[in-house]
Write a protein that holds these residues in place. Structure first.
Motif, PDB file in Angstrom:
ATOM      1  N   VAL A  41      77.230  46.980  32.952  1.00 13.96           N
ATOM      2  CA  VAL A  41      76.418  48.458  33.155  1.00 13.96           C
ATOM      3  C   VAL A  41      75.226  48.404  33.217  1.00 13.96           C
ATOM      4  CG1 VAL A  41      76.543  50.670  33.021  1.00 13.96           C
ATOM      5  CG2 VAL A  41      78.521  49.787  32.912  1.00 13.96           C
ATOM      6  N   LEU A  42      74.165  48.751  34.079  1.00  7.34           N
ATOM      7  CA  LEU A  42      72.777  49.070  33.978  1.00  7.34           C
ATOM      8  C   LEU A  42      72.659  50.371  34.065  1.00  7.34           C
ATOM      9  CD1 LEU A  42      69.989  47.431  33.852  1.00  7.34           C
ATOM     10  CD2 LEU A  42      70.053  47.881  36.657  1.00  7.34           C
ATOM     11  N   GLY A  43      71.826  51.098  32.969  1.00 10.16           N
ATOM     12  CA  GLY A  43      71.559  52.364  33.086  1.00 10.16           C
ATOM     13  C   GLY A  43      70.075  52.595  33.733  1.00 10.16           C
ATOM     14  N   VAL A  44      70.113  53.544  34.429  1.00  9.72           N
ATOM     15  CA  VAL A  44      68.823  54.091  35.155  1.00  9.72           C
ATOM     16  C   VAL A  44      68.642  55.322  35.022  1.00  9.72           C
ATOM     17  CG1 VAL A  44      68.974  51.860  36.571  1.00  9.72           C
ATOM     18  CG2 VAL A  44      69.733  53.898  37.496  1.00  9.72           C
ATOM     19  N   PRO A  45      67.420  55.904  35.349  1.00  3.16           N
ATOM     20  CA  PRO A  45      67.332  57.420  35.274  1.00  3.16           C
ATOM     21  C   PRO A  45      67.945  57.841  36.507  1.00  3.16           C
ATOM     22  CG  PRO A  45      65.179  56.404  35.033  1.00  3.16           C
ATOM     23  CD  PRO A  45      66.139  55.277  35.473  1.00  3.16           C
ATOM     24  N   LYS A  46      68.744  59.038  36.477  1.00  2.56           N
ATOM     25  CA  LYS A  46      69.417  59.685  37.633  1.00  2.56           C
ATOM     26  C   LYS A  46      68.442  60.187  38.653  1.00  2.56           C
ATOM     27  CE  LYS A  46      73.363  62.523  38.766  1.00  2.56           C
ATOM     28  NZ  LYS A  46      74.072  63.680  38.209  1.00  2.56           N
ATOM     29  N   GLU A  47      67.348  60.791  38.205  1.00  2.00           N
ATOM     30  CA  GLU A  47      66.304  61.515  38.816  1.00  2.00           C
ATOM     31  C   GLU A  47      65.936  60.792  40.053  1.00  2.00           C
ATOM     32  OE1 GLU A  47      62.819  64.274  37.367  1.00  2.00           O
ATOM     33  OE2 GLU A  47      62.481  62.137  37.008  1.00  2.00           O
ATOM     34  N   SER A  48      65.516  59.378  39.849  1.00  2.00           N
ATOM     35  CA  SER A  48      65.038  58.545  40.935  1.00  2.00           C
ATOM     36  C   SER A  48      66.121  57.865  41.635  1.00  2.00           C
ATOM     37  CB  SER A  48      64.163  57.742  40.453  1.00  2.00           C
ATOM     38  OG  SER A  48      64.181  57.132  39.255  1.00  2.00           O
ATOM     39  N   PHE A  49      67.540  57.926  40.992  1.00  2.00           N
ATOM     40  CA  PHE A  49      68.398  57.250  41.684  1.00  2.00           C
ATOM     41  C   PHE A  49      69.160  57.671  43.077  1.00  2.00           C
ATOM     42  CE2 PHE A  49      72.956  56.333  42.223  1.00  2.00           C
ATOM     43  CZ  PHE A  49      73.045  54.677  42.226  1.00  2.00           C
ATOM     44  N   THR A  50      68.923  57.002  44.106  1.00  3.98           N
ATOM     45  CA  THR A  50      69.785  57.461  45.373  1.00  3.98           C
ATOM     46  C   THR A  50      70.514  56.690  46.039  1.00  3.98           C
ATOM     47  OG1 THR A  50      67.952  56.392  46.590  1.00  3.98           O
ATOM     48  CG2 THR A  50      67.241  58.818  45.935  1.00  3.98           C
ATOM     49  N   TRP A  51      71.557  57.249  46.887  1.00  3.81           N
ATOM     50  CA  TRP A  51      72.407  56.413  47.591  1.00  3.81           C
ATOM     51  C   TRP A  51      72.585  56.973  48.931  1.00  3.81           C
ATOM     52  CZ3 TRP A  51      74.218  59.668  43.848  1.00  3.81           C
ATOM     53  CH2 TRP A  51      75.068  60.701  44.278  1.00  3.81           C
ATOM     54  N   SER A  52      73.292  56.319  49.833  1.00  2.77           N
ATOM     55  CA  SER A  52      73.674  56.786  51.140  1.00  2.77           C
ATOM     56  C   SER A  52      75.027  56.459  51.474  1.00  2.77           C
ATOM     57  CB  SER A  52      72.552  56.445  52.346  1.00  2.77           C
ATOM     58  OG  SER A  52      72.453  54.912  52.514  1.00  2.77           O
ATOM     59  N   PRO A  84      77.601  59.806  34.819  1.00  5.90           N
ATOM     60  CA  PRO A  84      78.422  60.708  33.611  1.00  5.90           C
ATOM     61  C   PRO A  84      77.886  62.180  33.188  1.00  5.90           C
ATOM     62  CG  PRO A  84      76.915  59.028  32.851  1.00  5.90           C
ATOM     63  CD  PRO A  84      76.824  58.865  34.106  1.00  5.90           C
ATOM     64  N   GLU A  85      79.006  63.068  33.250  1.00  3.47           N
ATOM     65  CA  GLU A  85      78.457  64.643  32.917  1.00  3.47           C
ATOM     66  C   GLU A  85      78.035  64.853  31.767  1.00  3.47           C
ATOM     67  OE1 GLU A  85      81.291  67.323  34.291  1.00  3.47           O
ATOM     68  OE2 GLU A  85      81.286  66.787  36.332  1.00  3.47           O
ATOM     69  N   SER A  86      78.423  63.976  30.621  1.00  4.64           N
ATOM     70  CA  SER A  86      78.071  63.705  29.313  1.00  4.64           C
ATOM     71  C   SER A  86      76.370  63.621  29.100  1.00  4.64           C
ATOM     72  CB  SER A  86      78.711  62.820  28.418  1.00  4.64           C
ATOM     73  OG  SER A  86      78.594  61.474  28.820  1.00  4.64           O
ATOM     74  N   GLU A  87      76.006  62.705  30.099  1.00  2.42           N
ATOM     75  CA  GLU A  87      74.367  62.355  30.268  1.00  2.42           C
ATOM     76  C   GLU A  87      74.135  62.534  31.733  1.00  2.42           C
ATOM     77  OE1 GLU A  87      73.106  59.447  27.147  1.00  2.42           O
ATOM     78  OE2 GLU A  87      75.003  58.853  26.885  1.00  2.42           O
ATOM     79  N   PRO A  88      73.719  63.772  32.138  1.00  2.00           N
ATOM     80  CA  PRO A  88      73.433  64.051  33.312  1.00  2.00           C
ATOM     81  C   PRO A  88      71.921  63.474  33.864  1.00  2.00           C
ATOM     82  CG  PRO A  88      73.085  66.122  32.044  1.00  2.00           C
ATOM     83  CD  PRO A  88      73.786  65.143  31.140  1.00  2.00           C
ATOM     84  N   GLN A  89      71.367  63.033  32.991  1.00  2.00           N
ATOM     85  CA  GLN A  89      69.911  62.445  33.341  1.00  2.00           C
ATOM     86  C   GLN A  89      70.245  60.926  33.572  1.00  2.00           C
ATOM     87  OE1 GLN A  89      70.863  62.941  30.352  1.00  2.00           O
ATOM     88  NE2 GLN A  89      70.485  61.177  29.037  1.00  2.00           N
ATOM     89  N   LEU A  90      71.234  60.377  33.409  1.00  3.58           N
ATOM     90  CA  LEU A  90      71.641  59.108  33.768  1.00  3.58           C
ATOM     91  C   LEU A  90      72.558  58.596  35.004  1.00  3.58           C
ATOM     92  CD1 LEU A  90      71.260  56.721  31.813  1.00  3.58           C
ATOM     93  CD2 LEU A  90      73.473  57.241  30.727  1.00  3.58           C
ATOM     94  N   ALA A  91      72.231  57.512  35.533  1.00  4.51           N
ATOM     95  CA  ALA A  91      73.056  56.926  36.553  1.00  4.51           C
ATOM     96  C   ALA A  91      73.542  55.501  35.973  1.00  4.51           C
ATOM     97  CB  ALA A  91      72.401  57.024  37.743  1.00  4.51           C
ATOM     98  N   THR A  92      74.671  55.105  36.238  1.00  6.42           N
ATOM     99  CA  THR A  92      75.072  53.730  35.371  1.00  6.42           C
ATOM    100  C   THR A  92      75.412  53.099  36.538  1.00  6.42           C
ATOM    101  OG1 THR A  92      77.083  54.846  34.967  1.00  6.42           O
ATOM    102  CG2 THR A  92      75.837  54.802  33.202  1.00  6.42           C
TER     103      THR A  92
END
Ligand SMILES: [Zn+2]
Ligand SMILES: [Zn+2]
Length: 134
Positions: A41-52, A84-92
């Protein structure tokens, strides 16, 4: 920049980084979700994480007591990333889906108490029997 996609290519994602952490999670939930001994698992900031593309979410109560949300391609079923809802600033990001998985260098292993003996990593990692308290 981290980019990745599912097996069939219907879902693509990207993150400009930075990498916040690099772990291998051996909890039973990750084992069941992936069919493997654990998930890198690589943790990155969710704010700038995008998907399509078409994503299906699995919501299972995680170790925090809040839903651990795993995102799969709804077409081919590939396990792609967590929100994860426990860390809403995070995408894994689940590293096997990266376009360049060699950019990942794990430092830490989580839930080693649940790791099968045959899955010991070849490299030295900081090991935690469960999830360390912050
Ligand atoms: Zn797919
Ligand atoms: Zn896990």
């Amino acid at each position: 920049m981290f980019t990745g996609q599912c097996l069939c290519g219907a879902v693509k994602y990207q993150s400009p980084g930075p990498a916040l952490f690099a772990v291998i999670c051996h909890c039973r939930d990750c084992q069941r979700a992936s069919g493997s001994s654990g998930v890198p698992v690589l943790g990155v900031p969710k704010e700038s994480f995008t998907w399509s593309g078409p994503v299906k979410q699995s919501r299972v109560t995680g170790g925090s007591g809040l839903p651990a949300v795993r995102n799969f391609c709804s077409e081919c079923g590939s396990l792609l990333f967590g929100t994860p809802e426990s860390e809403p600033q995070l995408a894994t990001i689940y590293v096997g889906s990266l376009d360049d998985p060699t950019s990942f260098c794990p430092k830490v292993a989580l839930y080693t108490s649940q790791r099968p003996a045959w899955a010991k990593p070849a490299m030295q990692l900081v090991e935690h029997a469960a999830l360390p308290r912050k």
